[in-house]
Design a protein around this motif. Structure first.
Motif, PDB file in Angstrom:
ATOM      1  N   CYS A 120     -17.711   6.320  22.482  1.00 64.71           N
ATOM      2  CA  CYS A 120     -18.545   7.350  23.100  1.00 64.71           C
ATOM      3  C   CYS A 120     -18.904   8.486  22.145  1.00 64.71           C
ATOM      4  CB  CYS A 120     -17.831   7.941  24.326  1.00 64.71           C
ATOM      5  SG  CYS A 120     -17.566   6.736  25.649  1.00 64.71           S
ATOM      6  N   SER A 121     -18.314   8.477  20.961  1.00 57.79           N
ATOM      7  CA  SER A 121     -18.588   9.559  20.022  1.00 57.79           C
ATOM      8  C   SER A 121     -20.005   9.454  19.479  1.00 57.79           C
ATOM      9  CB  SER A 121     -17.591   9.509  18.857  1.00 57.79           C
ATOM     10  OG  SER A 121     -17.921  10.458  17.885  1.00 57.79           O
ATOM     11  N   ASN A 122     -20.719  10.556  19.538  1.00 64.12           N
ATOM     12  CA  ASN A 122     -22.087  10.603  19.019  1.00 64.12           C
ATOM     13  C   ASN A 122     -22.167  11.328  17.683  1.00 64.12           C
ATOM     14  OD1 ASN A 122     -23.347   9.290  21.220  1.00 64.12           O
ATOM     15  ND2 ASN A 122     -23.134  11.155  22.439  1.00 64.12           N
ATOM     16  N   ARG A 123     -21.013  11.661  17.109  1.00 64.41           N
ATOM     17  CA  ARG A 123     -21.013  12.392  15.860  1.00 64.41           C
ATOM     18  C   ARG A 123     -21.405  11.491  14.705  1.00 64.41           C
ATOM     19  NH1 ARG A 123     -15.114  14.702  15.556  1.00 64.41           N
ATOM     20  NH2 ARG A 123     -14.761  12.542  16.208  1.00 64.41           N
ATOM     21  N   ALA A 124     -22.171  12.034  13.784  1.00 59.52           N
ATOM     22  CA  ALA A 124     -22.533  11.298  12.579  1.00 59.52           C
ATOM     23  C   ALA A 124     -21.314  11.206  11.668  1.00 59.52           C
ATOM     24  CB  ALA A 124     -23.666  12.013  11.856  1.00 59.52           C
ATOM     25  N   PRO A 125     -21.213  10.182  10.821  1.00 65.60           N
ATOM     26  CA  PRO A 125     -20.081  10.067   9.906  1.00 65.60           C
ATOM     27  C   PRO A 125     -19.937  11.315   9.044  1.00 65.60           C
ATOM     28  CG  PRO A 125     -21.372   8.052   9.921  1.00 65.60           C
ATOM     29  CD  PRO A 125     -22.136   9.047  10.724  1.00 65.60           C
ATOM     30  N   ALA A 126     -18.694  11.767   8.871  1.00 66.90           N
ATOM     31  CA  ALA A 126     -18.457  13.011   8.143  1.00 66.90           C
ATOM     32  C   ALA A 126     -18.805  12.884   6.662  1.00 66.90           C
ATOM     33  CB  ALA A 126     -16.995  13.430   8.308  1.00 66.90           C
ATOM     34  N   PHE A 127     -18.615  11.712   6.092  1.00 74.22           N
ATOM     35  CA  PHE A 127     -18.911  11.542   4.668  1.00 74.22           C
ATOM     36  C   PHE A 127     -19.273  10.089   4.408  1.00 74.22           C
ATOM     37  CE2 PHE A 127     -14.433  10.827   5.345  1.00 74.22           C
ATOM     38  CZ  PHE A 127     -14.176   9.688   4.636  1.00 74.22           C
ATOM     39  N   CYS A 128     -19.797   9.830   3.242  1.00 77.20           N
ATOM     40  CA  CYS A 128     -20.242   8.483   2.909  1.00 77.20           C
ATOM     41  C   CYS A 128     -19.928   8.234   1.433  1.00 77.20           C
ATOM     42  CB  CYS A 128     -21.746   8.359   3.178  1.00 77.20           C
ATOM     43  SG  CYS A 128     -22.386   6.692   2.990  1.00 77.20           S
ATOM     44  N   ARG A 129     -19.225   7.160   1.146  1.00 71.22           N
ATOM     45  CA  ARG A 129     -18.910   6.837  -0.239  1.00 71.22           C
ATOM     46  C   ARG A 129     -18.810   5.338  -0.407  1.00 71.22           C
ATOM     47  NH1 ARG A 129     -12.717   9.016  -0.005  1.00 71.22           N
ATOM     48  NH2 ARG A 129     -11.663   7.025   0.389  1.00 71.22           N
ATOM     49  N   ARG A 130     -18.655   4.922  -1.643  1.00 74.26           N
ATOM     50  CA  ARG A 130     -18.574   3.488  -1.946  1.00 74.26           C
ATOM     51  C   ARG A 130     -17.246   2.930  -1.435  1.00 74.26           C
ATOM     52  NH1 ARG A 130     -19.872   0.625  -7.723  1.00 74.26           N
ATOM     53  NH2 ARG A 130     -18.587  -1.230  -7.474  1.00 74.26           N
ATOM     54  N   VAL A 131     -17.313   1.841  -0.652  1.00 69.83           N
ATOM     55  CA  VAL A 131     -16.133   1.247  -0.032  1.00 69.83           C
ATOM     56  C   VAL A 131     -16.013  -0.211  -0.480  1.00 69.83           C
ATOM     57  CG1 VAL A 131     -14.997   0.652   2.136  1.00 69.83           C
ATOM     58  CG2 VAL A 131     -16.340   2.761   1.976  1.00 69.83           C
ATOM     59  N   ASP A 132     -14.813  -0.593  -0.886  1.00 66.61           N
ATOM     60  CA  ASP A 132     -14.520  -1.970  -1.299  1.00 66.61           C
ATOM     61  C   ASP A 132     -14.168  -2.790  -0.052  1.00 66.61           C
ATOM     62  OD1 ASP A 132     -13.616  -4.345  -2.353  1.00 66.61           O
ATOM     63  OD2 ASP A 132     -12.356  -3.420  -3.886  1.00 66.61           O
ATOM     64  N   LEU A 133     -15.139  -3.508   0.481  1.00 68.02           N
ATOM     65  CA  LEU A 133     -14.907  -4.301   1.686  1.00 68.02           C
ATOM     66  C   LEU A 133     -13.996  -5.497   1.427  1.00 68.02           C
ATOM     67  CD1 LEU A 133     -18.465  -4.365   3.315  1.00 68.02           C
ATOM     68  CD2 LEU A 133     -16.502  -2.944   3.947  1.00 68.02           C
ATOM     69  N   GLY A 134     -14.039  -6.033   0.204  1.00 67.54           N
ATOM     70  CA  GLY A 134     -13.168  -7.158  -0.123  1.00 67.54           C
ATOM     71  C   GLY A 134     -11.703  -6.778  -0.032  1.00 67.54           C
ATOM     72  N   ARG A 135     -11.366  -5.613  -0.567  1.00 65.83           N
ATOM     73  CA  ARG A 135      -9.979  -5.152  -0.499  1.00 65.83           C
ATOM     74  C   ARG A 135      -9.552  -4.916   0.951  1.00 65.83           C
ATOM     75  NH1 ARG A 135      -7.745  -0.355   0.057  1.00 65.83           N
ATOM     76  NH2 ARG A 135      -9.745   0.704  -0.191  1.00 65.83           N
ATOM     77  N   ILE A 136     -10.445  -4.285   1.716  1.00 65.70           N
ATOM     78  CA  ILE A 136     -10.142  -4.033   3.128  1.00 65.70           C
ATOM     79  C   ILE A 136      -9.942  -5.350   3.874  1.00 65.70           C
ATOM     80  CG2 ILE A 136     -11.094  -3.180   5.301  1.00 65.70           C
ATOM     81  CD1 ILE A 136     -12.377  -0.920   3.764  1.00 65.70           C
ATOM     82  N   ALA A 137     -10.799  -6.339   3.610  1.00 68.28           N
ATOM     83  CA  ALA A 137     -10.708  -7.631   4.305  1.00 68.28           C
ATOM     84  C   ALA A 137      -9.406  -8.351   3.966  1.00 68.28           C
ATOM     85  CB  ALA A 137     -11.906  -8.503   3.940  1.00 68.28           C
ATOM     86  N   ARG A 138      -8.990  -8.280   2.701  1.00 70.24           N
ATOM     87  CA  ARG A 138      -7.753  -8.963   2.309  1.00 70.24           C
ATOM     88  C   ARG A 138      -6.520  -8.267   2.901  1.00 70.24           C
ATOM     89  NH1 ARG A 138     -11.477 -10.027  -1.546  1.00 70.24           N
ATOM     90  NH2 ARG A 138     -11.515 -12.178  -2.316  1.00 70.24           N
ATOM     91  N   GLU A 139      -6.563  -6.947   2.936  1.00 72.57           N
ATOM     92  CA  GLU A 139      -5.450  -6.230   3.565  1.00 72.57           C
ATOM     93  C   GLU A 139      -5.372  -6.552   5.055  1.00 72.57           C
ATOM     94  OE1 GLU A 139      -6.134  -2.144   2.719  1.00 72.57           O
ATOM     95  OE2 GLU A 139      -5.419  -2.265   0.638  1.00 72.57           O
ATOM     96  N   ALA A 140      -6.524  -6.586   5.720  1.00 73.54           N
ATOM     97  CA  ALA A 140      -6.550  -6.903   7.152  1.00 73.54           C
ATOM     98  C   ALA A 140      -6.083  -8.332   7.402  1.00 73.54           C
ATOM     99  CB  ALA A 140      -7.963  -6.707   7.702  1.00 73.54           C
ATOM    100  N   ALA A 141      -6.483  -9.266   6.530  1.00 72.39           N
ATOM    101  CA  ALA A 141      -6.047 -10.658   6.672  1.00 72.39           C
ATOM    102  C   ALA A 141      -4.533 -10.769   6.517  1.00 72.39           C
ATOM    103  CB  ALA A 141      -6.760 -11.539   5.646  1.00 72.39           C
ATOM    104  N   GLY A 142      -3.972  -9.964   5.601  1.00 73.55           N
ATOM    105  CA  GLY A 142      -2.533  -9.964   5.430  1.00 73.55           C
ATOM    106  C   GLY A 142      -1.814  -9.441   6.655  1.00 73.55           C
ATOM    107  N   GLU A 143      -2.380  -8.415   7.305  1.00 75.06           N
ATOM    108  CA  GLU A 143      -1.762  -7.851   8.504  1.00 75.06           C
ATOM    109  C   GLU A 143      -1.820  -8.813   9.682  1.00 75.06           C
ATOM    110  OE1 GLU A 143      -3.341  -4.050   9.479  1.00 75.06           O
ATOM    111  OE2 GLU A 143      -3.206  -3.301   7.417  1.00 75.06           O
ATOM    112  N   LEU A 144      -2.909  -9.558   9.790  1.00 70.91           N
ATOM    113  CA  LEU A 144      -3.111 -10.439  10.941  1.00 70.91           C
ATOM    114  C   LEU A 144      -2.682 -11.877  10.676  1.00 70.91           C
ATOM    115  CD1 LEU A 144      -6.643  -9.152  12.024  1.00 70.91           C
ATOM    116  CD2 LEU A 144      -4.462  -8.624  13.094  1.00 70.91           C
TER     117      LEU A 144
END
Length: 272
Positions: A120-144
């Motif tokens: 329900c939040s209508n706030r715009a993202p506070a900041f924007c920067r380069r994000v490594d999706l591969g690292r995030i995906a591998r960490e999430a795969a390890g958790e799940l």
């Protein structure tokens, strides 16, 4: 082959029951050992009787009644102690099972509230920067990965946005694939035409074509009976699309080459 997965509730109950069983066994062992030592201190024969003139009166040879009574009492005590131990373990395990259920319900309610607030939040993202999706995906795969699914992550991709929000997006997609898939999950990443492309596929029952858009609606469930079995609140994919759109991206659902569903998310990346 899909691995057998025990629920968190069962695991926690087993841990509590195991600790409680060890404690009960130790207490019972100490109690029985103490009673055994007390039995050894009892006389096995009746003490000799001394007459008025100081002469010893011989016993009639009958069995020592006090010792017999004490031995019988000790046996009864031992049986009752062991029975009480078993009852305490069973009652404690049942109580632990109910308490764990209450705590998993509270956690689910807390998650539901947090996801509703995020949706329900209508706030715009506070900041924007380069994000490594591969690292995030591998960490999430390890958790799940411990939830009974075979996880595979291929490729690399970068996107502009919030690491926290993109982590939530990836966790929701992989969690959905683990819950509703058939035990095999494949994540593919690449950068193409100014976008990071994230595809999450599974080998589950898939999504009917008429439900490909509706799965992103809050609280929508394609198979309500299966949803009740695996849990969830129907907000995960709605949050995925909302996060993607907050950054000018897209989220779509379709068939997978693995035979199940494929969720494709595109997130902007200017390459700087």
């Amino acid at each position: 082959m899909k691995r057998f997965h025990l629920s968190l509730r069962f695991k926690l109950t087993a841990i509590v029951a195991g600790v409680m069983s060890v404690c009960c066994l130790l207490l019972t062992a100490v109690s029985l050992s103490t009673s055994a030592h007390m039995m050894e201190a009892l006389p096995l024969t009746e003490p000799a009787l001394v007459g008025a003139d100081g002469s010893v009166i011989e016993s009639d040879g009958a069995a020592c009644e006090p010792a017999v009574i004490a031995s019988a009492a000790h046996s009864t005590f031992r049986v009752q102690n062991l029975a009480a131990m078993v009852l305490v373990i069973l009652a404690g395990s049942a109580a632990a099972y109910l308490l764990v259920r209450l705590g998993e319900n509270l956690e689910r309610l807390n998650t539901l509230v947090e996801q509703l607030l995020q949706l329900c939040s209508n706030r715009a993202p506070a900041f924007c920067r380069r994000v490594d999706l591969g690292r995030i995906a591998r960490e999430a795969a390890g958790e799940l990965g411990g939830f009974g699914a075979e996880m595979q992550v291929e490729g690399e991709a970068f996107a502009d946005g919030s690491p926290e929000l993109y982590r939530q997006l990836v966790l929701n997609l992989l969690g959905n694939a683990v819950k509703y898939g058939g035990g095999q999950v494949r994540v593919r990443l690449e950068n193409s035409d100014g976008f990071a492309v994230l595809r999450v596929e599974d080998n589950g029952p898939g999504i009917p074509p008429e439900a490909a858009e509706r799965v992103f609606e809050p609280f929508f469930r394609a198979d309500r009976s299966r949803s009740r079995e695996v849990g969830g609140n129907g907000l995960g994919l709605a949050i995925v699309r909302r996060i993607a759109r907050q950054y000018g991206g897209t989220a779509q659902a379709g068939p997978s080459a693995l035979g199940g569903a494929c969720f494709t998310v595109r997130l902007p990346f200017d390459g700087r």
